[in-house]
Design an enzyme around this catalytic site. Sequence first.
Site, PDB file in Angstrom:
ATOM      1  N   ARG A   1      -9.266   0.105   3.685  1.00  0.00           N
ATOM      2  CA  ARG A   1      -8.362   1.068   3.043  1.00  0.00           C
ATOM      3  C   ARG A   1      -7.040   0.411   2.703  1.00  0.00           C
ATOM      4  NH1 ARG A   1      -6.383   4.837   6.844  1.00  0.00           N
ATOM      5  NH2 ARG A   1      -4.766   4.913   5.279  1.00  0.00           N
TER       6      ARG A   1
ATOM      7  N   ASP B   1       3.808   0.442  11.997  1.00  0.00           N
ATOM      8  CA  ASP B   1       2.565  -0.056  11.389  1.00  0.00           C
ATOM      9  C   ASP B   1       2.267  -1.500  11.784  1.00  0.00           C
ATOM     10  OD1 ASP B   1       2.334   2.418  10.270  1.00  0.00           O
ATOM     11  OD2 ASP B   1       3.088   1.836   8.297  1.00  0.00           O
TER      12      ASP B   1
ATOM     13  N   CYS C   1      -5.396   8.616   9.088  1.00  0.00           N
ATOM     14  CA  CYS C   1      -5.482   8.119  10.473  1.00  0.00           C
ATOM     15  C   CYS C   1      -4.920   9.154  11.427  1.00  0.00           C
ATOM     16  CB  CYS C   1      -4.683   6.827  10.619  1.00  0.00           C
ATOM     17  SG  CYS C   1      -5.397   5.426   9.765  1.00  0.00           S
TER      18      CYS C   1
ATOM     19  N   ARG D   1       0.140  15.602  13.184  1.00  0.00           N
ATOM     20  CA  ARG D   1       0.904  15.054  12.049  1.00  0.00           C
ATOM     21  C   ARG D   1       1.395  16.214  11.192  1.00  0.00           C
ATOM     22  NH1 ARG D   1      -1.879   9.507   9.837  1.00  0.00           N
ATOM     23  NH2 ARG D   1       0.066   9.445   8.669  1.00  0.00           N
TER      24      ARG D   1
ATOM     25  N   LYS E   1       0.830  -1.215   0.000  1.00  0.00           N
ATOM     26  CA  LYS E   1       0.000   0.000   0.000  1.00  0.00           C
ATOM     27  C   LYS E   1       0.858   1.256   0.000  1.00  0.00           C
ATOM     28  CE  LYS E   1      -1.756   1.889   3.994  1.00  0.00           C
ATOM     29  NZ  LYS E   1      -1.586   3.343   4.100  1.00  0.00           N
ATOM     30  N   ASN E   2       1.813   1.323   0.916  1.00  0.00           N
ATOM     31  CA  ASN E   2       2.537   2.586   1.079  1.00  0.00           C
ATOM     32  C   ASN E   2       3.520   2.865  -0.060  1.00  0.00           C
ATOM     33  OD1 ASN E   2       1.016   3.186   3.273  1.00  0.00           O
ATOM     34  ND2 ASN E   2       2.560   2.638   4.806  1.00  0.00           N
TER      35      ASN E   2
HETATM   36  N1  EPU Z   1       6.949  14.333  11.246  1.00  0.00           N
HETATM   37  C1  EPU Z   1       7.272  15.639  11.549  1.00  0.00           C
HETATM   38  N2  EPU Z   1       7.308  16.543  10.528  1.00  0.00           N
HETATM   39  C2  EPU Z   1       7.074  16.208   9.246  1.00  0.00           C
HETATM   40  C3  EPU Z   1       6.759  14.873   8.936  1.00  0.00           C
HETATM   41  C4  EPU Z   1       6.708  13.951   9.967  1.00  0.00           C
HETATM   42  O1  EPU Z   1       7.495  15.990  12.707  1.00  0.00           O
HETATM   43  O2  EPU Z   1       7.140  17.078   8.365  1.00  0.00           O
HETATM   44  C5  EPU Z   1       6.924  13.334  12.330  1.00  0.00           C
HETATM   45  C6  EPU Z   1       5.533  12.714  12.512  1.00  0.00           C
HETATM   46  O3  EPU Z   1       4.726  13.494  13.337  1.00  0.00           O
HETATM   47  C7  EPU Z   1       5.878  11.359  13.092  1.00  0.00           C
HETATM   48  C8  EPU Z   1       7.217  11.005  12.437  1.00  0.00           C
HETATM   49  O4  EPU Z   1       7.743  12.240  11.958  1.00  0.00           O
HETATM   50  O5  EPU Z   1       6.057  11.463  14.470  1.00  0.00           O
HETATM   51  C9  EPU Z   1       7.147  10.029  11.289  1.00  0.00           C
HETATM   52  O6  EPU Z   1       6.192  10.464  10.331  1.00  0.00           O
HETATM   53  P1  EPU Z   1       6.312  10.092   8.777  1.00  0.00           P
HETATM   54  O7  EPU Z   1       6.365  11.364   8.013  1.00  0.00           O
HETATM   55  O8  EPU Z   1       7.414   9.099   8.602  1.00  0.00           O
HETATM   56  O9  EPU Z   1       4.916   9.389   8.508  1.00  0.00           O
HETATM   57  P2  EPU Z   1       4.011   9.511   7.221  1.00  0.00           P
HETATM   58  O10 EPU Z   1       4.847   9.642   6.018  1.00  0.00           O
HETATM   59  O11 EPU Z   1       2.916  10.487   7.454  1.00  0.00           O
HETATM   60  C10 EPU Z   1       4.060   6.966   6.639  1.00  0.00           C
HETATM   61  C11 EPU Z   1       3.057   5.866   6.460  1.00  0.00           C
HETATM   62  C12 EPU Z   1       2.439   5.511   7.800  1.00  0.00           C
HETATM   63  C13 EPU Z   1       3.561   5.101   8.761  1.00  0.00           C
HETATM   64  C14 EPU Z   1       4.642   6.176   8.841  1.00  0.00           C
HETATM   65  C15 EPU Z   1       5.866   5.754   9.646  1.00  0.00           C
HETATM   66  C16 EPU Z   1       2.236   6.231   4.236  1.00  0.00           C
HETATM   67  C17 EPU Z   1       1.130   6.684   3.354  1.00  0.00           C
HETATM   68  N3  EPU Z   1       2.023   6.314   5.535  1.00  0.00           N
HETATM   69  O12 EPU Z   1       3.346   8.067   7.188  1.00  0.00           O
HETATM   70  O13 EPU Z   1       1.632   4.385   7.540  1.00  0.00           O
HETATM   71  O14 EPU Z   1       3.031   4.880  10.042  1.00  0.00           O
HETATM   72  O15 EPU Z   1       5.089   6.509   7.520  1.00  0.00           O
HETATM   73  O16 EPU Z   1       6.431   4.604   9.115  1.00  0.00           O
HETATM   74  O17 EPU Z   1       3.275   5.797   3.762  1.00  0.00           O
HETATM   75  C18 EPU Z   1      -0.145   2.902   7.861  1.00  0.00           C
HETATM   76  O18 EPU Z   1       0.157   2.352   6.801  1.00  0.00           O
HETATM   77  O19 EPU Z   1      -0.944   2.409   8.688  1.00  0.00           O
HETATM   78  C19 EPU Z   1       0.449   4.195   8.190  1.00  0.00           C
HETATM   79  C20 EPU Z   1      -0.082   5.024   9.061  1.00  0.00           C
END
Ligand code: EPU
Length: 421
Positions: A397, A305, A117, A122, A22-23
């Site tokens: 999803r 995850d 989610c 975030r 998915k990701n």
């Molecule tokens: N963060 C910041 N600033 C930013 C971006 C992130 O402080 O600009 C912080 C977040 O608040 C968090 C940490 O950095 O504490 C990690 O966030 P990340 O940006 O890595 O998460 P994401 O890209 O929003 C993706 C996956 C999530 C998964 C996370 C961590 C996708 C679409 N989503 O989210 O997947 O939990 O990486 O591995 O790729 C899931 O599949 O269930 C899911 C939530």
Amino acid sequence: MDKFVITGGTPIKGRIFVGGAKNAAVAIIPAVILAGDVCRIENLPDISDVVVISAILEELGAVVKNLGGGVVEIDPRPINNYVADHELVKNMRASYYLLGALLGRFSKARVPLPGGCYFGVRPIDQHLKGFEALGATPKVENGMVSLNAESLTGSHIYLDVVSVGATINIMLAAVKARGLTIIENVAREPHIVDLANFLNSMGADIMGAGTDTIKIRGVEKLGGTTYSVIPDQIEAGSYMVAAAATGGDVIIDNVIPKHLETITAKLVEMGCTVEEMDDAVRVTRDKPLTRCNVKTMPHPGFPTDMQPQIGVLLAMAEGTSILTEGVWDSRFQYVGELCKMGAQVSVDGKAAIFEGVKQLTGAPVKATDLRGGAAVVIAAMAAQGESTIEDIYHIERGYEKIIEKLCSVGAKIERRSFPDR
Ligand code: EPU
């Protein structure tokens, strides 16, 4: 309202085939916006997130042909719009990849702030920091993010937080920027490598994906490509845990065992047997689960995850286990649902303390989010008696044909309609 009705207590046995990640898919589909020709993407998972992100591209003007069997052909050439403000965009976290992709193509983008989610705040400050370094001016107003650049120029960017989303978004924006971009302290998840491989297959010049520094030499044009998405690490891990939770014996097929190493290590620590094959793993459990501590970390650490799913095993393991969330501020919403099934868990900030119980019991529960939803499905399969699970749209999803796959190995799950309250 549809719910899952699950009768627990049957060890699952057989073979489950894992779909595309998915990701990776939700990053690769928006990345097609940057292509100069038709892209054929294979091994896409049959999940609502993929349907939605494909519909968003169509909304922008791309021609999307679903060829069936997880294969989609997308012609991005007719896209002439850098504003994505369709209702669909607001509800999908990964729609923020439109920012990087539209910026990379048009030097402009206008996209709503992401939904998805809820695990506490975030922020997207690291994404914006990267775009700014490449020459764009970011503005956040009335729930929309606007990016404007005369042109994009390579830059040296250090991420203050290891972020999957920021790493991907900056890669998308930098791939056609003039000169060299170096991004340090990047995320190393398998889907980062998959996206880099996809972009390179269109003619991009990206090195270092999978390490903590990515170097991108901008190219003027990208072509089309045919590309197959990697297997889903988290879907595989979820079924590994389901096998362990029910005391089953399951071969999980079409996986990259290397991506599953941290999950395998924890299952073995808890008393399961995990046999690795070339592209499959076999998980069996024939003795009680033993306690262990788990802390989630960015890759190659234990994936956040998989945190709720491993929580189900800790709820059933004899003794006290501590589960620490090292990525998100708050990802324990599912714990309340497990407690309705007899689990004894207390949450203290970023840690949950599990006092293992001998047997979970069926209950009416809900999916609090995608992975929390997977956790209650697994818990219900291991529990004594019947459970009903509501808000299953979260689960659908991200897990393709979950009922069919689990029923094919002996789980007793039905999707049933209930009158709305
Ligand atoms: N963060 C910041 N600033 C930013 C971006 C992130 O402080 O600009 C912080 C977040 O608040 C968090 C940490 O950095 O504490 C990690 O966030 P990340 O940006 O890595 O998460 P994401 O890209 O929003 C993706 C996956 C999530 C998964 C996370 C961590 C996708 C679409 N989503 O989210 O997947 O939990 O990486 O591995 O790729 C899931 O599949 O269930 C899911 C939530």
